[in-house]
Structure formats: structure tokens, C-alpha cells
Design a protein around this motif. Structure first.
Motif, PDB file in Angstrom:
ATOM      1  N   SER A 123       0.823  -1.211   0.000  1.00 16.70           N
ATOM      2  CA  SER A 123       0.000   0.000   0.000  1.00 16.70           C
ATOM      3  C   SER A 123       0.856   1.259   0.000  1.00 16.70           C
ATOM      4  O   SER A 123       0.610   2.201  -0.765  1.00 16.70           O
ATOM      5  N   LEU A 124       1.876   1.289   0.830  1.00 18.91           N
ATOM      6  CA  LEU A 124       2.761   2.453   0.922  1.00 18.91           C
ATOM      7  C   LEU A 124       3.434   2.746  -0.413  1.00 18.91           C
ATOM      8  O   LEU A 124       3.455   3.894  -0.880  1.00 18.91           O
ATOM      9  N   GLY A 125       3.974   1.732  -1.058  1.00 17.95           N
ATOM     10  CA  GLY A 125       4.729   1.937  -2.291  1.00 17.95           C
ATOM     11  C   GLY A 125       3.879   2.354  -3.458  1.00 17.95           C
ATOM     12  O   GLY A 125       4.169   3.347  -4.140  1.00 17.95           O
ATOM     13  N   VAL A 126       2.779   1.647  -3.711  1.00 19.64           N
ATOM     14  CA  VAL A 126       2.006   1.904  -4.916  1.00 19.64           C
ATOM     15  C   VAL A 126       1.228   3.216  -4.823  1.00 19.64           C
ATOM     16  O   VAL A 126       1.158   3.992  -5.781  1.00 19.64           O
ATOM     17  N   TYR A 127       0.641   3.498  -3.675  1.00 22.17           N
ATOM     18  CA  TYR A 127      -0.125   4.738  -3.550  1.00 22.17           C
ATOM     19  C   TYR A 127       0.782   5.963  -3.599  1.00 22.17           C
ATOM     20  O   TYR A 127       0.413   6.997  -4.163  1.00 22.17           O
ATOM     21  N   SER A 128       1.963   5.887  -3.016  1.00 26.74           N
ATOM     22  CA  SER A 128       2.877   7.033  -3.015  1.00 26.74           C
ATOM     23  C   SER A 128       3.415   7.335  -4.408  1.00 26.74           C
ATOM     24  O   SER A 128       3.723   8.485  -4.723  1.00 26.74           O
ATOM     25  N   ALA A 129       3.542   6.308  -5.248  1.00 26.64           N
ATOM     26  CA  ALA A 129       4.099   6.496  -6.589  1.00 26.64           C
ATOM     27  C   ALA A 129       3.101   7.086  -7.572  1.00 26.64           C
ATOM     28  O   ALA A 129       3.493   7.805  -8.501  1.00 26.64           O
ATOM     29  N   VAL A 130       1.824   6.814  -7.384  1.00 25.87           N
ATOM     30  CA  VAL A 130       0.824   7.173  -8.397  1.00 25.87           C
ATOM     31  C   VAL A 130       0.754   8.675  -8.685  1.00 25.87           C
ATOM     32  O   VAL A 130       0.737   9.073  -9.870  1.00 25.87           O
ATOM     33  N   PRO A 131       0.691   9.580  -7.695  1.00 25.75           N
ATOM     34  CA  PRO A 131       0.637  11.008  -8.037  1.00 25.75           C
ATOM     35  C   PRO A 131       1.840  11.478  -8.858  1.00 25.75           C
ATOM     36  O   PRO A 131       1.700  12.365  -9.713  1.00 25.75           O
ATOM     37  N   CYS A 132       3.012  10.901  -8.605  1.00 26.59           N
ATOM     38  CA  CYS A 132       4.190  11.247  -9.415  1.00 26.59           C
ATOM     39  C   CYS A 132       3.962  10.880 -10.877  1.00 26.59           C
ATOM     40  O   CYS A 132       4.309  11.650 -11.791  1.00 26.59           O
ATOM     41  N   ILE A 133       3.392   9.697 -11.113  1.00 22.49           N
ATOM     42  CA  ILE A 133       3.151   9.245 -12.480  1.00 22.49           C
ATOM     43  C   ILE A 133       2.099  10.118 -13.154  1.00 22.49           C
ATOM     44  O   ILE A 133       2.242  10.509 -14.318  1.00 22.49           O
ATOM     45  N   LEU A 134       1.043  10.453 -12.423  1.00 19.63           N
ATOM     46  CA  LEU A 134      -0.020  11.282 -12.986  1.00 19.63           C
ATOM     47  C   LEU A 134       0.479  12.676 -13.358  1.00 19.63           C
ATOM     48  O   LEU A 134      -0.077  13.323 -14.254  1.00 19.63           O
ATOM     49  N   THR A 135       1.524  13.141 -12.688  1.00 14.30           N
ATOM     50  CA  THR A 135       2.012  14.499 -12.921  1.00 14.30           C
ATOM     51  C   THR A 135       2.935  14.582 -14.133  1.00 14.30           C
ATOM     52  O   THR A 135       3.151  15.670 -14.671  1.00 14.30           O
ATOM     53  N   ILE A 136       3.482  13.470 -14.581  1.00 22.31           N
ATOM     54  CA  ILE A 136       4.422  13.497 -15.717  1.00 22.31           C
ATOM     55  C   ILE A 136       3.821  14.154 -16.959  1.00 22.31           C
ATOM     56  O   ILE A 136       4.424  15.063 -17.532  1.00 22.31           O
ATOM     57  N   PRO A 137       2.626  13.765 -17.441  1.00 22.34           N
ATOM     58  CA  PRO A 137       2.092  14.438 -18.628  1.00 22.34           C
ATOM     59  C   PRO A 137       1.720  15.891 -18.380  1.00 22.34           C
ATOM     60  O   PRO A 137       1.750  16.716 -19.304  1.00 22.34           O
ATOM     61  N   ILE A 138       1.377  16.232 -17.153  1.00 21.26           N
ATOM     62  CA  ILE A 138       1.046  17.617 -16.822  1.00 21.26           C
ATOM     63  C   ILE A 138       2.300  18.481 -16.883  1.00 21.26           C
ATOM     64  O   ILE A 138       2.288  19.599 -17.405  1.00 21.26           O
ATOM     65  N   ASN A 139       3.400  17.974 -16.354  1.00 19.71           N
ATOM     66  CA  ASN A 139       4.650  18.730 -16.332  1.00 19.71           C
ATOM     67  C   ASN A 139       5.348  18.768 -17.683  1.00 19.71           C
ATOM     68  O   ASN A 139       6.021  19.751 -18.016  1.00 19.71           O
ATOM     69  N   ASN A 140       5.212  17.724 -18.475  1.00 21.58           N
ATOM     70  CA  ASN A 140       6.060  17.561 -19.660  1.00 21.58           C
ATOM     71  C   ASN A 140       5.350  17.752 -20.989  1.00 21.58           C
ATOM     72  O   ASN A 140       5.872  17.364 -22.033  1.00 21.58           O
ATOM     73  N   SER A 141       4.181  18.340 -20.975  1.00 16.82           N
ATOM     74  CA  SER A 141       3.508  18.702 -22.222  1.00 16.82           C
ATOM     75  C   SER A 141       2.880  20.071 -22.041  1.00 16.82           C
ATOM     76  O   SER A 141       2.470  20.438 -20.944  1.00 16.82           O
ATOM     77  N   ALA A 142       2.827  20.833 -23.122  1.00 13.62           N
ATOM     78  CA  ALA A 142       2.295  22.189 -23.065  1.00 13.62           C
ATOM     79  C   ALA A 142       1.449  22.464 -24.300  1.00 13.62           C
ATOM     80  O   ALA A 142       1.699  21.913 -25.378  1.00 13.62           O
ATOM     81  N   GLY A 143       0.469  23.347 -24.134  1.00 14.34           N
ATOM     82  CA  GLY A 143      -0.595  23.525 -25.101  1.00 14.34           C
ATOM     83  C   GLY A 143      -1.756  22.684 -24.608  1.00 14.34           C
ATOM     84  O   GLY A 143      -1.596  21.491 -24.326  1.00 14.34           O
ATOM     85  N   TYR A 144      -2.955  23.286 -24.429  1.00 16.62           N
ATOM     86  CA  TYR A 144      -4.039  22.584 -23.745  1.00 16.62           C
ATOM     87  C   TYR A 144      -4.367  21.257 -24.402  1.00 16.62           C
ATOM     88  O   TYR A 144      -4.463  20.219 -23.735  1.00 16.62           O
ATOM     89  N   TYR A 145      -4.567  21.251 -25.716  1.00 16.72           N
ATOM     90  CA  TYR A 145      -5.043  20.027 -26.364  1.00 16.72           C
ATOM     91  C   TYR A 145      -3.952  18.971 -26.470  1.00 16.72           C
ATOM     92  O   TYR A 145      -4.247  17.766 -26.448  1.00 16.72           O
ATOM     93  N   LYS A 146      -2.696  19.386 -26.579  1.00 22.44           N
ATOM     94  CA  LYS A 146      -1.608  18.408 -26.508  1.00 22.44           C
ATOM     95  C   LYS A 146      -1.572  17.784 -25.112  1.00 22.44           C
ATOM     96  O   LYS A 146      -1.500  16.558 -24.960  1.00 22.44           O
ATOM     97  N   ARG A 147      -1.635  18.623 -24.100  1.00 23.65           N
ATOM     98  CA  ARG A 147      -1.600  18.116 -22.725  1.00 23.65           C
ATOM     99  C   ARG A 147      -2.814  17.261 -22.415  1.00 23.65           C
ATOM    100  O   ARG A 147      -2.696  16.194 -21.783  1.00 23.65           O
ATOM    101  N   ALA A 148      -3.991  17.696 -22.864  1.00 30.21           N
ATOM    102  CA  ALA A 148      -5.207  16.919 -22.617  1.00 30.21           C
ATOM    103  C   ALA A 148      -5.125  15.546 -23.260  1.00 30.21           C
ATOM    104  O   ALA A 148      -5.570  14.541 -22.690  1.00 30.21           O
ATOM    105  N   THR A 149      -4.536  15.477 -24.451  1.00 25.19           N
ATOM    106  CA  THR A 149      -4.416  14.200 -25.156  1.00 25.19           C
ATOM    107  C   THR A 149      -3.407  13.287 -24.470  1.00 25.19           C
ATOM    108  O   THR A 149      -3.680  12.090 -24.271  1.00 25.19           O
ATOM    109  N   VAL A 150      -2.248  13.830 -24.118  1.00 28.24           N
ATOM    110  CA  VAL A 150      -1.231  13.017 -23.439  1.00 28.24           C
ATOM    111  C   VAL A 150      -1.752  12.516 -22.100  1.00 28.24           C
ATOM    112  O   VAL A 150      -1.597  11.340 -21.744  1.00 28.24           O
ATOM    113  N   ASN A 151      -2.395  13.405 -21.368  1.00 23.36           N
ATOM    114  CA  ASN A 151      -2.966  13.045 -20.069  1.00 23.36           C
ATOM    115  C   ASN A 151      -3.987  11.919 -20.211  1.00 23.36           C
ATOM    116  O   ASN A 151      -3.960  10.917 -19.470  1.00 23.36           O
TER     117      ASN A 151
END
Length: 567
Positions: A445-473
Motif C-alpha cells: 500500500s505504501l509503495g504503490v499509492y505514493s508512486a501514483v501522483p508522481c506518475i499522474l504528474t508526468i504528462p502535466i509537467n512535460n507537455s504544453a498547449g491545452y489540447y496536446k496536454r489533454a491528449t497526453v494526459n
């Protein structure tokens, strides 16, 4: 070089009111001036209060629904063979199909309306779940539930990316995702209590679970609609000064691409922000009272507007806000294609698929796993044993997010968290001692739950332009949610009580996830080095050719050679 205060119409002769000091930011995106920093902190606190609690409630409703589905078991439907697993799995077909369209609807209707509407709809469907009479009706309900729930997870990070600078997003994701951990505790307790209503009013206990959970979900949706702001610009609870400082912080974070694309000098910044392409950028965002009378600049803006590269929009702020150029990006299939071919979407998406095999099987089958460990305990006690492992998970989610945002890194924290879960599954496979196995549940539980927000943030941090980011996300999550087709079938009763095949599948998936995330980090490092060496400077030329040919009106976004990927 002229430093221009942002202006929505960039009309000649517009006067802009000046605060007491220039508004400039340090390398963390915090205003340098103590007065502005105080305003910024006050604005962030107010925005947090209006965004994080309703999003947490919405996500809490999502996970309680998952726990109720797992706890219900649909005893009086007389399901045969693997029909229960099929009913759980069919949900993911519609869930995956709606994720990308939902992100586009988020842009059209605003998160304030769209996200609560999704949750209210699935509350109604959940209430309907309490009236199903056979497998066919259950399957239809599960498909409809997937349609309603599919847009929530991709929508929340995308919404947060419009409200905060990118290195403040993961902490906010962690806040609402901690709600998932709490749902693990609360969902078990709720299911345990509602099952005691079995027979009341002539209804089975599992039917009461869905009826009450559905009503609560609808109530949560209404609360979220009333609580959630549509945008920073529309946040009436912020003062004009707070709104302007927060919008300027977002502008700083995106290194003023709106103004760059308008043909103006960049509004920036300092020499430590990482966007300098090897040369210091010492300009500050200034609010000096002045007349914008440069007809050449005004003509350049009008030319860009005519091409559609920039569409001015009036901010809802006061005097200070009246001078802001806002980019109103229009939908383009070209941006969708850019998102679908983004390598990070596939690397992080397949990695997240592997993580979700763990997450979903853990969420859906934790009581089943615990029954294999403690075969003789009562159902009520079994449900209570599902609660404690989520306590360290909740703490870990928030702590890792704070550290990751402070370090402005994602990959190292994911690589550090996943081994906890990997070790947990190795212990489940290697020992038969009940207490040791139960301790392994905590590690998972500790490992998997702690890692998930980091993974979810990758497309938010590493793509720009709304529709590009929305698609990658959305693509990342569409790939990842295919895990539901695996996770729902790997803990079959025939493998009880040890469930060795199921544990082995999850262990292999987590190891593969670790490798893929490491590759994503290496790719980002390689690409950042190429950009630092000037090997991506031609991106500007190719982008300008597209604009000149009328093939795009989108911003250059993450194609900008100055853009740096978060590792």
C-alpha cells in the motif's frame, strides 16, 4: 529591448496601474518581493481551500464506489463462474473510451460544471445498481458507470494544471489522491456497517450499500459544484491583487509563452529558472505605469491575432488584470496527433498500466487476499483488517508529493517508491506466516499509492498547449486503465488461499513499471541535453512555417527549445 506589461487588447495608449514594487519571481516561482510573496501565499491558501476539498470529495466518492463494488458480491443475483469478474472488467471498456473526449468537454464546459456533473451522473447510476436483478442488468449498469466515471481522473490533474504552476500540481494531486487512501479505510468500514442492514426493508445488504453510496455521491457532486472555482480568473473569492499575482506566477512558470507567441519580449524572470538556453535572462515582469504607444508592437499583435496565433481575452480581474494577454487555444487535430505520438505518454502509460494491475487488484481483492491469510475470521473483522494498511499510504502520498514538488523531480521518487511494493509481493510469495504477510500488505500500500501522483504528474509537467496536454494526459490513463482487464481475473478462487499466480503477475508488472519509468527519465534527460546544446533550435523554424502556412494556431508549447522536461 522593450519590456511590456501584458495587455489583453494591446491597444495603443492603454495605461496600466502600478503596484508598489516590480513583480519578479525567484527560481521556485515565488515572488521575490515580500509584499507580493505575502499576497501570493494568501491567494494560494484561498485557492487550495476552494479546489482541494471538493476534488478530494469527488475522488473519495470514486474509490468508495470501487470498494462497494468489491464488497457487494451481488449474492442474490446467482452469478455463475467468472461472471462477477466479467461484471467488474466490463466497466473498463466504457471507462477507457470516454477519457479523451471528456478532457475536451472539460475545456468547453469548465471543470466547475463538468466534473460534478460526471459524479452526479454516476451517483444516479449507482442508485440504479441496487435494483438490478440479473447478470445482464448488472453488465449494463457497469458500462454506464464506466461512461460516467471515466472522465474524472484525467480531468482533475488537467484542471489543476490550469490553476497552479506546474511544480505545485503534484502536492494538490496528492491531497485528493490521499482521499483514495482514506477511502480504503472508510470504504471498508462503510461496507462493514451497511452489510449489517441485510434484510432491512426486504433488501439484501449489498443493495443498501449501492443505494446509500449513490445518494451520498449525488450530494458530494452538488457540494463540489457550489465549492469549486471555474478558473483563477473567475475566482471571485480572490482579491484583484491576489488574482494578478497568481496569474503572473502561472505566466512565469510557462515562461510567458503567451507573450512570446504574440511577438513581444518575454515577461520573465531570473537567471536561475532553467529556461535561458545558455544565456542569462534578467528581465523582470514590471508593472511600471506607462503608455503602450509602440505602434509597431501593436501592429505585430494585430497581425498575430489575424493569423489566430493569439486571441485576446479580457481577464475577470480588476485594473491590474485588464492588461493581460490570455491565450484562447482552439481545437486542432494536429495537437491531438502530437499527443498521441508523444513517447512519454506511452512509456508512462504502460508503466502506469503495470502499476494499476497492482492498484486495481489490491483495491478489488484485498479482502480476498486477507481471507487467504486469515481463513477463519468473521467477515466484519476481515473488513476491519482492510483499514490499517491505508494509514501509512495516506501519509506517504502527501510526504512524497511535497518532496517531489520541492525537488522538481518525479522519476527518482517513483523509482524509490515502487520497491516497497515489490518487496511486499516477494514476501507474500516467500512466506506462509500470517503476521508477516499482513505486514507485507502495508508495504504494498505504501509503495504503490505514493508512486501514483508522481506518475499522474508526468504528462502535466512535460507537455504544453491545452489540447496536446489533454491528449497526453488522457492517453496515459487510457493505456493504464487496460489494467482492469488483467486485475479482475488474476485472483480467481481456484488459486486460494495463497494466490501465487496473482501475486506473481503483479510482481512482474511492478518490475516492468520500474524499468519503463527509468527509461522515461533517461529520455527526458537526453532530450533536455539536446535542447541545452542548441540541437532543437530548429523547432522554432518548423513551428513558424506551420503558422505561416495557416496549418496551426496552437502555441509552440513543449516544442519550444527553451522548454525543459521534468525528470
Amino acid at each position: 529591448m522593450t519590456t511590456v506589461a501584458t495587455t489583453d487588447a494591446v491597444a495603443p495608449s492603454r495605461s496600466i496601474e502600478a503596484p508598489s514594487a516590480p513583480l519578479a519571481f525567484d527560481s521556485r516561482g515565488v515572488p521575490i518581493s515580500e509584499d507580493h510573496a505575502r499576497v501570493w501565499r494568501r491567494g494560494v491558501r484561498q485557492l487550495d481551500w476552494r479546489t482541494v476539498p471538493p476534488l478530494t470529495l469527488l475522488w473519495l466518492a470514486n474509490f468508495i464506489d470501487e470498494y462497494c463494488s468489491r464488497s457487494a458480491a451481488f449474492q442474490d443475483l446467482h452469478l455463475k463462474g467468472n461472471q462477477f469478474s466479467i461484471a467488474l472488467a466490463i466497466f473498463y471498456i466504457s471507462y477507457i473510451m470516454v477519457e479523451l473526449p471528456s478532457n475536451f468537454m472539460l475545456k468547453r464546459l469548465s471543470a466547475k460544471l463538468w466534473l460534478p456533473l460526471l459524479v452526479f451522473s454516476w451517483g444516479i447510476v449507482t442508485i440504479g445498481s441496487s435494483f438490478v436483478k440479473n447478470f445482464a442488468e448488472l453488465a449494463v449498469i457497469r458500462v454506464l458507470l464506466g461512461v460516467c466515471e471515466g472522465g474524472l481522473l484525467p480531468g482533475i490533474p488537467l484542471y489543476l494544471a490550469t490553476m497552479y504552476p506546474r511544480y505545485m500540481v503534484q502536492v494538490r494531486i496528492a491531497y485528493f489522491y490521499a482521499g483514495a487512501s482514506l477511502a480504503g479505510a472508510f470504504g471498508g468500514l462503510l461496507a462493514s456497517g451497511l452489510l449489517q442492514m441485510d434484510g432491512l426493508g426486504g433488501l439484501a445488504g449489498w443493495r443498501w450499500i449501492f443505494a446509500i453510496e449513490g445518494i451520498a455521491t449525488c450530494a458530494i457532486a452538488v457540494i463540489a459544484y457550489l465549492w469549486l472555482p471555474a478558473s483563477v480568473e473567475a475566482a471571485k473569492f480572490l482579491s484583484t491583487e491576489e488574482r494578478e499575482v497568481m496569474l503572473s506566477a502561472i505566466d512565469w512558470d510557462t515562461h510567458s509563452m503567451r507573450v512570446r507567441n504574440s511577438g513581444l519580449d518575454p515577461i520573465v524572470l531570473d537567471s536561475n529558472n532553467g529556461y535561458s538556453q545558455g544565456q542569462e535572462m534578467t528581465h523582470q515582469l514590471t508593472w511600471e505605469s506607462k503608455e503602450i504607444a509602440d505602434t509597431t508592437t501593436a501592429a505585430a499583435i494585430k497581425e498575430k491575432e489575424a493569423m489566430g496565433a493569439v486571441t485576446p481575452a479580457v481577464s475577470r480581474g480588476g485594473a491590474g488584470a485588464a492588461g493581460r494577454v490570455l491565450e484562447q487555444e482552439q481545437f486542432e487535430w494536429r495537437e491531438v496527433r502530437r499527443g498521441l505520438t508523444e513517447i512519454q505518454a506511452w512509456l508512462s502509460g504502460i508503466a502506469y498500466l503495470c502499476v494499476c494491475i497492482c492498484l486495481y487488484s489490491y483495491t478489488l481483492f484485498l479482502p480476498t487476499i486477507l481471507r487467504g491469510i486469515y481463513p477463519d475470521i468473521s467477515t466484519t473483522r476481515l473488513q476491519l483488517l482492510t483499514v490499517p494498511p491505508f494509514v501509512p499510504a495516506t501519509i506517504g502520498v502527501v510526504a512524497v508529493a511535497y518532496a517531489a514538488d520541492r525537488a522538481k523531480m518525479r522519476v527518482p521518487f517513483i523509482l524509490g517508491c515502487l520497491p516497497f511494493s515489490i518487496i511486499g509481493y516477494i514476501i507474500l510469495l516467500a512466506t506462509s506466516d500470517p503476521k508477516t504477510k499482513y505486514a507485507a500488505i502495508f508495504l504494498i500500500s505504501l509503495g504503490v499509492y505514493s508512486a501514483v501522483p508522481c506518475i499522474l504528474t508526468i504528462p502535466i509537467n512535460n507537455s504544453a498547449g491545452y489540447y496536446k496536454r489533454a491528449t497526453v494526459n488522457a492517453l496515459q490513463l487510457m493505456v493504464a486503465n487496460c489494467a482492469g482487464f488483467v486485475a479482475t481475473f488474476i485472483y480467481d478462487a481456484k488459486w486460494a488461499p495463497d494466490y501465487t499466480p496473482g501475486h506473481s503477475v503483479v510482481l512482474g508488472a511492478l518490475i516492468l513499471a520500474w524499468i519503463l519509468i527509468a527509461l522515461n527519465g533517461l529520455y527526458c534527460r537526453w532530450e533536455n541535453q539536446k535542447r541545452a546544446n542548441g540541437e532543437r533550435d530548429s523547432n522554432w523554424i518548423r513551428y513558424q512555417e506551420l503558422v505561416d502556412q495557416g496549418l496551426t494556431k496552437a502555441p509552440i508549447g513543449d516544442r519550444n527549445p527553451a522548454f525543459r522536461f521534468t525528470i
